[in-house]
Design a protein around this motif. Sequence first.
Motif, PDB file in Angstrom:
ATOM      1  N   MET A   1       0.852  -1.193   0.000  1.00  0.00           N
ATOM      2  CA  MET A   1       0.000   0.000   0.000  1.00  0.00           C
ATOM      3  C   MET A   1       0.883   1.237   0.000  1.00  0.00           C
ATOM      4  N   PHE A   4       2.609   2.920   3.094  1.00  0.00           N
ATOM      5  CA  PHE A   4       2.319   2.228   4.349  1.00  0.00           C
ATOM      6  C   PHE A   4       2.756   0.768   4.275  1.00  0.00           C
ATOM      7  N   ARG A   5       3.564   0.367   5.214  1.00  0.00           N
ATOM      8  CA  ARG A   5       3.894  -1.049   5.371  1.00  0.00           C
ATOM      9  C   ARG A   5       3.796  -1.339   6.854  1.00  0.00           C
ATOM     10  N   TYR A   6       3.298  -2.524   7.185  1.00  0.00           N
ATOM     11  CA  TYR A   6       3.299  -2.909   8.587  1.00  0.00           C
ATOM     12  C   TYR A   6       4.362  -3.983   8.755  1.00  0.00           C
ATOM     13  N   PHE A   7       4.293  -4.751   9.822  1.00  0.00           N
ATOM     14  CA  PHE A   7       5.375  -5.706  10.094  1.00  0.00           C
ATOM     15  C   PHE A   7       5.500  -6.767   9.009  1.00  0.00           C
ATOM     16  N   GLU A   8       6.708  -7.267   8.883  1.00  0.00           N
ATOM     17  CA  GLU A   8       6.940  -8.351   7.923  1.00  0.00           C
ATOM     18  C   GLU A   8       6.921  -9.691   8.642  1.00  0.00           C
ATOM     19  N   VAL A  10       4.483 -11.637   9.658  1.00  0.00           N
ATOM     20  CA  VAL A  10       3.523 -11.960  10.715  1.00  0.00           C
ATOM     21  C   VAL A  10       2.197 -12.506  10.185  1.00  0.00           C
ATOM     22  N   ALA A  11       1.861 -12.188   8.941  1.00  0.00           N
ATOM     23  CA  ALA A  11       0.534 -12.552   8.428  1.00  0.00           C
ATOM     24  C   ALA A  11       0.351 -14.071   8.410  1.00  0.00           C
ATOM     25  N   THR A  12      -0.857 -14.505   8.737  1.00  0.00           N
ATOM     26  CA  THR A  12      -1.145 -15.941   8.810  1.00  0.00           C
ATOM     27  C   THR A  12      -1.623 -16.501   7.470  1.00  0.00           C
ATOM     28  N   GLU A  49       1.828  -7.527   2.737  1.00  0.00           N
ATOM     29  CA  GLU A  49       0.758  -6.535   2.572  1.00  0.00           C
ATOM     30  C   GLU A  49      -0.550  -7.028   3.186  1.00  0.00           C
ATOM     31  N   CYS A  50      -0.596  -8.295   3.525  1.00  0.00           N
ATOM     32  CA  CYS A  50      -1.860  -8.897   3.995  1.00  0.00           C
ATOM     33  C   CYS A  50      -2.268  -8.320   5.348  1.00  0.00           C
ATOM     34  N   MET A  51      -3.523  -7.890   5.434  1.00  0.00           N
ATOM     35  CA  MET A  51      -4.048  -7.365   6.702  1.00  0.00           C
ATOM     36  C   MET A  51      -5.021  -8.344   7.356  1.00  0.00           C
ATOM     37  N   GLU A  52      -5.044  -9.554   6.836  1.00  0.00           N
ATOM     38  CA  GLU A  52      -5.844 -10.642   7.425  1.00  0.00           C
ATOM     39  C   GLU A  52      -7.326 -10.301   7.555  1.00  0.00           C
ATOM     40  N   GLY A  72      -8.159  -5.795  13.845  1.00  0.00           N
ATOM     41  CA  GLY A  72      -6.848  -5.335  14.297  1.00  0.00           C
ATOM     42  C   GLY A  72      -6.889  -4.127  15.198  1.00  0.00           C
TER      43      GLY A  72
END
Lengths: 94, 456
Positions: A1, A4-8, A10-12, A49-52, A72
């Motif tokens: 995005m 914006f990037r969040y943690f690497e 971690v996505a399930t 990039e996955c926000m689950e 979240g």
Amino acid sequence: MDGFRYFEGVATLAMDENACVGCGMCAAVCPHAVMALQNGKARIADKDECMECGACAGNCPTGAVSVTPGVGCAAYIIQTWIRGKNIPLDAKCC
Amino acid sequence: MTEASKQPGNCCVPAADQKTGTDTAGRDCIASGDTALEPTAGRGYEPGPKPKPSSGPGSGGFSMTVRKETTGLSIANAAGPDSLFLAPDHDAGEPCCGPPPSPRSGVHERPGYKICRFVEHFIETPAGPVPKVKTDTGFHDFLGTLSARSGLSRNNYKIAPGLYAAGNPDAGSPVLVTANYKLGFDKLRSCLKHTDAWILVIDTRGINVWCAGGKALFSAGEVVREIKRSGLSKVVYHRRLVLPQLAANGVSARDVKRGCGFEVLWGPVRVEDIGAFLENGMKASPEMRRVTFNTAERLVLIPVEVYFLWKPALWAIAAAVLLSGIGPDIFSPAEALRRGAMAAAAFGTGILAGAVATPFLLPWIPGRAFSLKGALAGVVCSVLLLPAFRGELTALEAPALFLVCVAVSSYLAMNFTGSTPFTSPSGVEKEMRISMPLQAGAIAAAIGYWLMAAFK
């Protein structure tokens, strides 16, 4: 995005390519273009990039895509710590 | 027949009772000005003739004023039975006093209901009259949006679920499905100025599309239920629905197909793209499929973030005042007020940093963890605040206020993850496990410093 990037890492999100029938539904519903179609099969193009949100897994006809979806927000997660995972999603959190 | 209990377009409630009701399906009926719970009448009323335009101002021949005076229980009680019959609108002549009487009630007005302001008139369909919505939003809608955005009415801003029309749709027109959060509904209809379409509103309990999907309220079951209840298959000959893409986290397209035979097409993420989507043969471009989070999209979220803090803020300030009074004299009211005000200011600065500055400046504050971004914003803001108390703060008090500000800001920024469209719950939980002990430690240390300072 963009921007914006969040943690690497971690996505399930997970993908079973053998079960994929290449319908493209996961790619259509993903709001972050995480999934892409290649040679008639879906693949995870950008896992971090996955926000689950769970849209892909809920719409996959063969269960090839899986993810643990959730909300979240911190207030809700604290509730799950206190009261357990299966608490109802009430209007309190978001 | 409780299933029939909500009528799109009819803004419910017998004037006497505005309480939120629940029908057997467990739905909340609406209590705010624009909404409609309905009392008793079933859905299968005789579709009357088209309203006569001759009867006065406003298309469809009904006006809010008349409606107010002629429906509901209050009339019969307030005035004699004669007042139930409106003054005829032809030979009234000069009234003895006051303005000329309003026109006769429209045929779609029904006892106990109020027609919503956004309804232009009703279209007769094989499934009964369907309210045609205005595609312009007015001052009233603007006020409603403000109220919802500020947090005041956010949790109860809904419209009756069911079928609506925009433009002049026919049996081949597309069906756009949406949530019954009025803010989103207003946005949708204002984007349909040049489109003839049906709008199917799902009972998501007044929650917006994406959140309702996440909470399993915007679900395949709810879509199927509304299709059956509205009689949509009698209104259109095709079997296609356009759902917002962001409902896909709650709706399984194949469950909709299985449940009622309608095929789901995923529309664009942003409702502004709906016109282009329809013109493009119901195909979304890659841009239409992706969420954004630009400055304007972040700014509109800030008032709600702040509004929902008033309760914890009051508790925190009360605690700060109490703690501030503790000293060598056991409790000093004067010190409680003086030092309490400083502590409250530090808390307020933390709110400003974490719930206002961090959301606004999100992409430019370094770090990925929101708690870290918030802490950095807290550091900057407290450095701006502390000089205001120069001369009053002791060497123990200054770090206490600094820690409060940073910890509050860090926590609130972390909580903002729930309002962003890109943070994963797994990631949020990960950062919470690390940062929450630090936040709690900072608050504990701040309380320690603050108490010690009183005895120095």
